[in-house]
Design a protein around this motif. Structure first.
Motif, PDB file in Angstrom:
ATOM      1  N   GLY A 103       0.699  -1.106  -0.130  1.00  0.00           N
ATOM      2  CA  GLY A 103       0.018   0.103   0.040  1.00  0.00           C
ATOM      3  C   GLY A 103       0.861   1.277   0.108  1.00  0.00           C
ATOM      4  O   GLY A 103       1.917   1.442  -0.375  1.00  0.00           O
ATOM      5  N   ALA A 104       0.290   2.469   0.661  1.00  0.00           N
ATOM      6  CA  ALA A 104       1.052   3.609   0.709  1.00  0.00           C
ATOM      7  C   ALA A 104       1.692   4.185  -0.540  1.00  0.00           C
ATOM      8  O   ALA A 104       2.788   4.462  -0.727  1.00  0.00           O
ATOM      9  N   GLN A 105       1.069   3.934  -1.657  1.00  0.00           N
ATOM     10  CA  GLN A 105       1.423   4.447  -2.991  1.00  0.00           C
ATOM     11  C   GLN A 105       2.590   3.614  -3.596  1.00  0.00           C
ATOM     12  O   GLN A 105       3.240   4.243  -4.474  1.00  0.00           O
ATOM     13  N   PHE A 106       3.063   2.457  -2.783  1.00  0.00           N
ATOM     14  CA  PHE A 106       4.247   1.796  -3.349  1.00  0.00           C
ATOM     15  C   PHE A 106       4.107   1.318  -4.708  1.00  0.00           C
ATOM     16  O   PHE A 106       5.007   1.297  -5.316  1.00  0.00           O
ATOM     17  N   THR A 107       2.658   0.632  -5.174  1.00  0.00           N
ATOM     18  CA  THR A 107       2.783   0.300  -6.510  1.00  0.00           C
ATOM     19  C   THR A 107       2.939   1.591  -7.544  1.00  0.00           C
ATOM     20  O   THR A 107       3.526   1.267  -8.384  1.00  0.00           O
ATOM     21  N   THR A 108       2.607   2.567  -7.070  1.00  0.00           N
ATOM     22  CA  THR A 108       3.017   3.865  -7.977  1.00  0.00           C
ATOM     23  C   THR A 108       4.401   4.181  -8.193  1.00  0.00           C
ATOM     24  O   THR A 108       5.012   4.375  -9.119  1.00  0.00           O
ATOM     25  N   LEU A 109       5.017   4.007  -6.860  1.00  0.00           N
ATOM     26  CA  LEU A 109       6.415   4.198  -6.773  1.00  0.00           C
ATOM     27  C   LEU A 109       7.389   3.237  -7.684  1.00  0.00           C
ATOM     28  O   LEU A 109       8.229   3.629  -8.450  1.00  0.00           O
ATOM     29  N   ILE A 110       6.945   1.959  -7.530  1.00  0.00           N
ATOM     30  CA  ILE A 110       7.522   0.746  -8.387  1.00  0.00           C
ATOM     31  C   ILE A 110       7.270   1.084  -9.925  1.00  0.00           C
ATOM     32  O   ILE A 110       8.333   0.853 -10.855  1.00  0.00           O
ATOM     33  N   SER A 111       5.900   1.704  -9.939  1.00  0.00           N
ATOM     34  CA  SER A 111       5.768   1.776 -11.660  1.00  0.00           C
ATOM     35  C   SER A 111       6.615   3.087 -12.143  1.00  0.00           C
ATOM     36  O   SER A 111       7.071   2.930 -13.324  1.00  0.00           O
ATOM     37  N   ARG A 112       6.583   4.094 -11.509  1.00  0.00           N
ATOM     38  CA  ARG A 112       7.398   4.899 -11.900  1.00  0.00           C
ATOM     39  C   ARG A 112       9.143   4.915 -12.012  1.00  0.00           C
ATOM     40  O   ARG A 112       9.686   5.235 -12.850  1.00  0.00           O
ATOM     41  N   ALA A 113       9.516   3.965 -11.091  1.00  0.00           N
ATOM     42  CA  ALA A 113      10.854   3.661 -11.190  1.00  0.00           C
ATOM     43  C   ALA A 113      11.243   2.797 -12.286  1.00  0.00           C
ATOM     44  O   ALA A 113      12.337   2.800 -12.797  1.00  0.00           O
ATOM     45  N   ASN A 114      10.393   1.910 -12.876  1.00  0.00           N
ATOM     46  CA  ASN A 114      10.655   0.993 -13.977  1.00  0.00           C
ATOM     47  C   ASN A 114       9.874   1.323 -15.150  1.00  0.00           C
ATOM     48  O   ASN A 114       9.944   0.320 -15.977  1.00  0.00           O
ATOM     49  N   ASP A 115       9.228   2.335 -15.289  1.00  0.00           N
ATOM     50  CA  ASP A 115       8.320   2.571 -16.363  1.00  0.00           C
ATOM     51  C   ASP A 115       7.229   1.684 -17.016  1.00  0.00           C
ATOM     52  O   ASP A 115       7.620   1.136 -18.123  1.00  0.00           O
TER      53      ASP A 115
END
Length: 406
Positions: A291-303
């Motif tokens: 949670g905690a926006q981590f899925t977004t963080l992982i998405s942005r780090a790896n495009d």
């Protein structure tokens, strides 16, 4: 076209992201089981859900199983039944077993859900984790405190996201926590050694027991520290250098941990510590997306789209590992005081200086209620090829942006 069922207790902002990704699949029909009425969803989203069942509690197998059986009778065989919330993992696994649906079974899910059982397995396998004890009464809790020493962390064995978690520094503090909800055989408490050091996460995608991709995050400071100090603005950094030698030990330990717990096909979220002496300790692992926006963080780090990747992994067993392209960070905008948001300052100055790094922004709204968690009322996510630039930018945000409550 396969029929899949998603279990979502409530339509939180995060839950809607998962439901929307599932509903957008061109090669699957979606059924939804929830505690909230389907009318609360947008008409466009309702249109894409072929079967819906509302229940009082998705965590109650006596309600979840009949709901799934009803969908099977109306729509045909259920190809997969999944959920992203920690607390639904075991009841969803029970439905799988009852209806013969492919996916991880109850025993495996209990390895991830019951944190005391998890640590017993890890310790037996020689994996590093905190000393712990599952106390069924006050006497057992006090005995462990005397044996292990203080400070200690006290929490429920099936907790998630630092919920109902306390750090106790003395016997008096422990007694106060125990008096609020005395442990019992039916409702024990998990006591753990308090580890001094830095806290991190290790998020992985696995398929049929093979670990295909991982991401590492650094927490500044630890979530427990943030819980204790309401003035702290939490930060999370996903360094670009995940394959650096400094992560060799946790990489090996994390993969072995997943093997010991029986991980098959899922996304997992592991929290771990690095002690001051450089050694590591596994804190706990969940067999679901973070949670905690981590899925977004992982998405942005790896495009790539990490939620769609999880959905296709769980439903079709498909996953193509992405390449780490950026360092990414999040500053969680946490209001100071009590009540509702009355002002947000410092945003214009920060935006002028580092706005070009921003990828996702949620600004707290005037009149918004105080958030119930340490994630706060908003966040700013940013990225850059250089991890040091990301760290400096986050420090600038938390030093200049202020959310006031009143």
């Amino acid at each position: 076209m396969v029929f899949v069922v998603y279990v979502a207790p409530n339509y939180t902002e995060n839950a809607l992201r998962f439901i929307e990704k599932l509903a957008a699949l061109p090669d699957a029909r979606l059924g939804l089981i929830s505690q909230e009425p389907i009318e609360w969803l947008s008409s466009a989203l309702q249109y894409r859900i072929v079967s819906f069942q509302r229940v009082e509690s998705v965590f109650d197998i006596a309600q979840l199983l009949p709901a799934a059986k009803g969908m099977k009778e109306r729509q045909g065989d259920i190809h997969r039944i999944i959920g992203a919330v920690e607390q639904v993992q075991v009841p969803v696994a029970q439905v799988r077993e009852e209806l013969g649906i492919e996916g991880m079974n109850v025993e495996t899910m209990l390895n991830f859900r019951d944190k005391s059982r998890m640590k017993d397995l890890l310790r037996a396998a020689g994996l590093p984790c905190a000393k712990h004890s599952l106390a069924a009464d006050v006497a057992e809790a006090l005995h462990f405190a005397e044996e292990a020493g203080l400070p200690l962390v006290v929490k429920p064995p099936d907790g998630a996201a630092s919920q109902s978690t306390f750090k106790v520094n003395s016997i008096d503090e422990l007694a106060a926590v125990l008096s609020q909800g005395p442990p019992s055989p039916e409702k024990p408490l998990l006591l753990e050694e308090f580890i001094t050091g830095t806290e991190h996460s290790f998020d992985a995608y696995s398929r049929a027991g093979q670990h295909l991709f991982y991401s590492i995050s650094n927490y500044y400071p630890t979530p427990l520290k943030v819980l204790q100090e309401p003035w702290i603005q939490w930060q999370v950094v996903l360094p670009r250098e995940v394959e650096a030698p400094e992560f060799d030990d946790i990489r090996a330990a994390a993969f072995r941990t997943l093997d010991v717990l029986g991980m098959q096909t899922a996304m997992s979220h592991m929290e771990w510590f690095r002690r001051k002496d450089g050694s590591i300790a596994i804190s706990e692992v969940a067999a679901r997306p973070p949670g905690a926006q981590f899925t977004t963080l992982i998405s942005r780090a790896n495009d790539f789209d990490s939620i769609t990747a999880w959905v296709r992994l769980m439903i079709f067993g498909e996953f193509t590992p992405p390449t780490r392209r950026y360092a990414v960070g999040a500053a969680y905008l946490r209001g100071q005081g009590q009540g509702k948001v009355i002002s947000v300052s410092g945003l214009d100055a920060v935006n002028r200086e580092i706005g070009h790094l921003f990828t996702d922004v949620k600004i707290p709204k005037i009149g918004q209620d105080k958030a119930p968690t340490y994630e706060g009322e908003g966040f700013i996510i940013l990225r850059h090829q250089d991890t040091a630039v990301v760290k400096e930018a986050l420090e600038l945000i938390v030093s200049k942006v202020q959310v006031r409550l009143g």
